[in-house]
Enzyme design. Sequence first.
Site, PDB file in Angstrom:
ATOM      1  N   GLU A  22      37.666  21.376  17.607  1.00  7.53           N
ATOM      2  CA  GLU A  22      38.474  20.473  18.435  1.00  7.53           C
ATOM      3  C   GLU A  22      38.511  19.070  17.841  1.00  7.53           C
ATOM      4  OE1 GLU A  22      38.307  21.576  22.981  1.00  7.53           O
ATOM      5  OE2 GLU A  22      36.256  21.444  22.177  1.00  7.53           O
ATOM      6  N   TYR A  54      57.849   0.719  31.185  1.00  8.71           N
ATOM      7  CA  TYR A  54      57.413   2.100  30.965  1.00  8.71           C
ATOM      8  C   TYR A  54      57.013   2.303  29.505  1.00  8.71           C
ATOM      9  CZ  TYR A  54      60.503   2.539  35.077  1.00  8.71           C
ATOM     10  OH  TYR A  54      61.134   2.366  36.271  1.00  8.71           O
ATOM     11  N   GLU A  74      37.085  13.671  31.013  1.00 12.83           N
ATOM     12  CA  GLU A  74      36.795  12.642  32.018  1.00 12.83           C
ATOM     13  C   GLU A  74      36.708  11.260  31.365  1.00 12.83           C
ATOM     14  OE1 GLU A  74      35.114  16.527  33.633  1.00 12.83           O
ATOM     15  OE2 GLU A  74      35.374  15.595  31.670  1.00 12.83           O
ATOM     16  N   LYS A 100      44.727  20.071  29.446  1.00 15.82           N
ATOM     17  CA  LYS A 100      44.281  20.605  28.156  1.00 15.82           C
ATOM     18  C   LYS A 100      44.663  22.083  28.127  1.00 15.82           C
ATOM     19  CE  LYS A 100      40.158  20.632  25.215  1.00 15.82           C
ATOM     20  NZ  LYS A 100      38.727  20.267  25.144  1.00 15.82           N
TER      21      LYS A 100
END
Length: 122
Positions: A22, A54, A74, A100
């Site tokens: 990852e 934005y 988190e 994810k």
Amino acid sequence: MTDTIFVTGLSIHARHGVMDHETEVGQRFVIDLELYTDLSEPSRTDRLADTVSYAEVVATTTAAFKNTNYKLLERAAGAVADAILSHFPRIRAVKVTVHKPHAPIAAIFDDVGIMLTRSRHP
């Protein structure tokens, strides 16, 4: 009164996770944002200076999410929330959802992720 600016489906390739592959290869994450603010002034004036750009929100979110590799979603979401509250004084609170969809879980699933809300201290 609280109004909401939202961004949904912001796809970002990043290297977050606890597994070696990852952090080496990375993967696609999808971020949704809800920004809580008072939009009464820009709804009357029609001036960009009276609201939140934005494009600037997306740029701030992307930088906060990609610039550091985190093990946990988190923490990555917390970095996004902190950056938004730091850069945009008009925003009272922010809800960050990080998806994810390709998490290394031995199961068939549509999505996995976290959702957190952070607000300014009075």
